[in-house]
Scaffold this motif. Structure first.
Motif, PDB file in Angstrom:
ATOM      1  N   ALA A  96       0.826  -1.199   0.000  1.00 30.05           N
ATOM      2  CA  ALA A  96       0.000   0.000   0.000  1.00 30.05           C
ATOM      3  C   ALA A  96       0.865   1.255   0.000  1.00 30.05           C
ATOM      4  N   ASP A  97       1.934   1.248   0.790  1.00 28.68           N
ATOM      5  CA  ASP A  97       2.823   2.399   0.854  1.00 28.68           C
ATOM      6  C   ASP A  97       3.438   2.682  -0.514  1.00 28.68           C
ATOM      7  N   ALA A  98       3.779   1.633  -1.243  1.00 24.85           N
ATOM      8  CA  ALA A  98       4.353   1.816  -2.577  1.00 24.85           C
ATOM      9  C   ALA A  98       3.366   2.468  -3.535  1.00 24.85           C
ATOM     10  N   ARG A  99       2.070   2.359  -3.219  1.00 26.15           N
ATOM     11  CA  ARG A  99       1.042   2.966  -4.065  1.00 26.15           C
ATOM     12  C   ARG A  99       0.515   4.282  -3.473  1.00 26.15           C
ATOM     13  N   GLY A 100       1.226   4.803  -2.467  1.00 21.16           N
ATOM     14  CA  GLY A 100       0.837   6.073  -1.875  1.00 21.16           C
ATOM     15  C   GLY A 100      -0.361   5.983  -0.956  1.00 21.16           C
ATOM     16  N   LEU A 101      -0.609   4.806  -0.390  1.00 21.02           N
ATOM     17  CA  LEU A 101      -1.762   4.593   0.481  1.00 21.02           C
ATOM     18  C   LEU A 101      -1.311   4.234   1.884  1.00 21.02           C
ATOM     19  N   ARG A 102      -2.217   4.432   2.835  1.00 25.25           N
ATOM     20  CA  ARG A 102      -1.961   4.060   4.218  1.00 25.25           C
ATOM     21  C   ARG A 102      -2.916   2.937   4.630  1.00 25.25           C
ATOM     22  N   ILE A 103      -2.490   2.188   5.633  1.00 27.59           N
ATOM     23  CA  ILE A 103      -3.335   1.145   6.223  1.00 27.59           C
ATOM     24  C   ILE A 103      -3.759   1.606   7.610  1.00 27.59           C
ATOM     25  N   LEU A 104      -5.044   1.605   7.859  1.00 29.51           N
ATOM     26  CA  LEU A 104      -5.579   1.941   9.175  1.00 29.51           C
ATOM     27  C   LEU A 104      -6.041   0.652   9.849  1.00 29.51           C
ATOM     28  N   LEU A 105      -5.433   0.347  10.990  1.00 24.51           N
ATOM     29  CA  LEU A 105      -5.807  -0.841  11.755  1.00 24.51           C
ATOM     30  C   LEU A 105      -6.844  -0.469  12.808  1.00 24.51           C
ATOM     31  N   PHE A 106      -7.845  -1.327  12.951  1.00 31.22           N
ATOM     32  CA  PHE A 106      -8.831  -1.115  14.008  1.00 31.22           C
ATOM     33  C   PHE A 106      -9.178  -2.458  14.628  1.00 31.22           C
ATOM     34  N   THR A 107      -9.747  -2.431  15.809  1.00 31.31           N
ATOM     35  CA  THR A 107     -10.114  -3.657  16.505  1.00 31.31           C
ATOM     36  C   THR A 107     -11.633  -3.767  16.601  1.00 31.31           C
ATOM     37  N   ALA A 108     -12.094  -4.983  16.806  1.00 31.74           N
ATOM     38  CA  ALA A 108     -13.523  -5.234  16.982  1.00 31.74           C
ATOM     39  C   ALA A 108     -13.687  -6.536  17.758  1.00 31.74           C
ATOM     40  N   ARG A 109     -14.733  -6.599  18.577  1.00 30.12           N
ATOM     41  CA  ARG A 109     -14.944  -7.767  19.422  1.00 30.12           C
ATOM     42  C   ARG A 109     -15.500  -8.953  18.642  1.00 30.12           C
ATOM     43  N   ASP A 110     -16.347  -8.657  17.643  1.00 34.45           N
ATOM     44  CA  ASP A 110     -17.026  -9.707  16.887  1.00 34.45           C
ATOM     45  C   ASP A 110     -17.498  -9.091  15.569  1.00 34.45           C
ATOM     46  N   PRO A 111     -18.107  -9.895  14.673  1.00 37.63           N
ATOM     47  CA  PRO A 111     -18.540  -9.339  13.386  1.00 37.63           C
ATOM     48  C   PRO A 111     -19.491  -8.155  13.501  1.00 37.63           C
ATOM     49  N   ASP A 112     -20.432  -8.201  14.450  1.00 37.71           N
ATOM     50  CA  ASP A 112     -21.355  -7.080  14.599  1.00 37.71           C
ATOM     51  C   ASP A 112     -20.618  -5.805  15.008  1.00 37.71           C
ATOM     52  N   ASP A 113     -19.652  -5.954  15.909  1.00 32.98           N
ATOM     53  CA  ASP A 113     -18.860  -4.800  16.308  1.00 32.98           C
ATOM     54  C   ASP A 113     -18.005  -4.300  15.148  1.00 32.98           C
ATOM     55  N   GLU A 114     -17.508  -5.217  14.332  1.00 31.86           N
ATOM     56  CA  GLU A 114     -16.725  -4.812  13.156  1.00 31.86           C
ATOM     57  C   GLU A 114     -17.594  -4.016  12.186  1.00 31.86           C
ATOM     58  N   ILE A 115     -18.848  -4.404  12.020  1.00 36.03           N
ATOM     59  CA  ILE A 115     -19.761  -3.665  11.152  1.00 36.03           C
ATOM     60  C   ILE A 115     -19.984  -2.254  11.690  1.00 36.03           C
TER      61      ILE A 115
END
Length: 355
Positions: A96-115
């Motif tokens: 991603a960095d080579a394409r000028g993009l950033r990665i944002l990491l986030f956490t979630a407890r379960d699929p519903d929380d990820e949504i």
């Protein structure tokens, strides 16, 4: 899962109002010439009536407003197998960095929380799209992202979904079936006949595919024995069933499963496993008495000299970004594509690292 009161209409709402499928609505929006005139007019009327507008995130991805891609940081449940996702994240971040993009990491407890995290990040224009890992049967995350027209790609196939070639679900995966078949055939060529499979309980999309590779290799070997006139040595279906053992992932679970297999009186000429964790558990019981092959080629496997199937994670990361963003001007290093190919999906072949 849908937005509550006051939400913007989605393709699902248009499809329901027009009495057509979601894919038909997508075709009217993106390739109207392939839709029958009467159907197209009915969909267009529903779009007008509902006041439907394409989701803003799709436009943001094309313009790269935030130049950021979101991905959930999965909790570490197994220090051995968890190394695979760590390597994937590292490869994805570099690409991603080579394409000028950033990665944002986030956490979630379960699929519903990820949504809920998806909705928060999209509403705040914090990301342009998502990379999902650990896909499951009837995955609610992909359903929500498609319904809300958020760009995404998954590392893992849409298990249990009939429309595996749906253009709205872009995915890249590794052909575990091929990897286990190759491992099993090699152990059979070493002179063994009773090669066991140690994997995860079904249903497991990934695990079931790996088990299928072992089974097909074993059945092919039995057929060759008959053709060679050695039918008396052939294992029947019930014998193959007995060589298949399921266990939750983990070194201790793998050891317990192998002990139970040995206690049943079954002789073993080798073991192929769905993970390095299970393979290490088998190794702790069997030692060097029979060959054992793991899956994921983790540092632990390398340290103890365990043969293992290696996933091409650099190629997975490159393919995921290409599917999400379009071709990279630089070589993508997609590698050995087993199929399907362009334009929306990749299935890459792994290789066995023999030690």
């Amino acid at each position: 899962m849908r937005r509550g009161q006051g939400r913007q209409p989605t393709v699902y709402d248009v499809a329901e109002a027009a009495g057509v499928s979601r894919q038909t609505v997508s075709n009217v929006l993106n390739a109207p010439d392939i839709v029958k005139t009467a159907t197209r007019e009915r969909v267009e009327a529903a779009i007008l009536s509902l006041g439907y507008r394409p989701h803003a995130s799709a436009r943001r991805l094309r313009t790269r407003k935030s130049s950021t891609i979101g991905i959930r940081l999965d909790p570490v449940t197994n220090g051995i197998s968890g190394a695979v996702l760590d390597r994937f994240l590292h490869a994805l971040t570099e690409r991603a960095d080579a394409r000028g993009l950033r990665i944002l990491l986030f956490t979630a407890r379960d699929p519903d929380d990820e949504i809920r995290q998806f909705e928060r990040l999209l509403d705040g224009a914090d990301v342009d799209g998502f990379v999902l890992t650990s896909t499951t049967y009837d995955d609610p995350r992909t359903e929500w992202l498609i319904a809300n027209e958020a760009p995404f790609v998954t590392f893992g196939r849409p298990w249990g979904v009939a429309d595996m070639d749906d253009a709205q679900h872009r995915w890249v995966d590794v052909d575990g079936r091929h990897g286990l078949a190759e491992s099993t055939r090699t152990l059979l060529e070493l002179g063994g006949d009773r090669i066991a499979y140690l994997g995860w309980p079904s249903p497991s999309g990934t695990g079931d595919e790996r088990r299928r590779g072992w089974r097909e290799a074993m059945e092919g070997h039995q057929d060759r024995l008959v053709l060679a006139g050695a039918g008396a040595s052939r294992l029947e279906a019930a014998d193959l069933d007995a060589l298949q053992v399921s266990s939750e992932d983990g070194v201790g679970n793998g050891s317990d499963a192998v002990r139970a297999l040995l206690a049943s009186g079954i002789g073993l000429d080798g073991v192929v496993c769905a993970s390095d964790s299970l393979a290490l558990g088998a190794l702790m019981v069997l030692g060097s008495s029979v060959p054992i092959v793991g899956y994921d080629n983790t540092p632990v496997a390398a340290a103890v000299g365990l043969p293992s199937v290696e996933q091409p994670l650099e190629q997975v990361a490159a393919a995921a970004l290409e599917l999400l963003l379009g071709p990279d001007p630089a070589p993508a290093l997609i590698g050995d594509v087993a199929g399907p190919g362009d334009p929306h999906h990749r299935l890459l072949r792994p290789a066995v690292v023999w030690r």
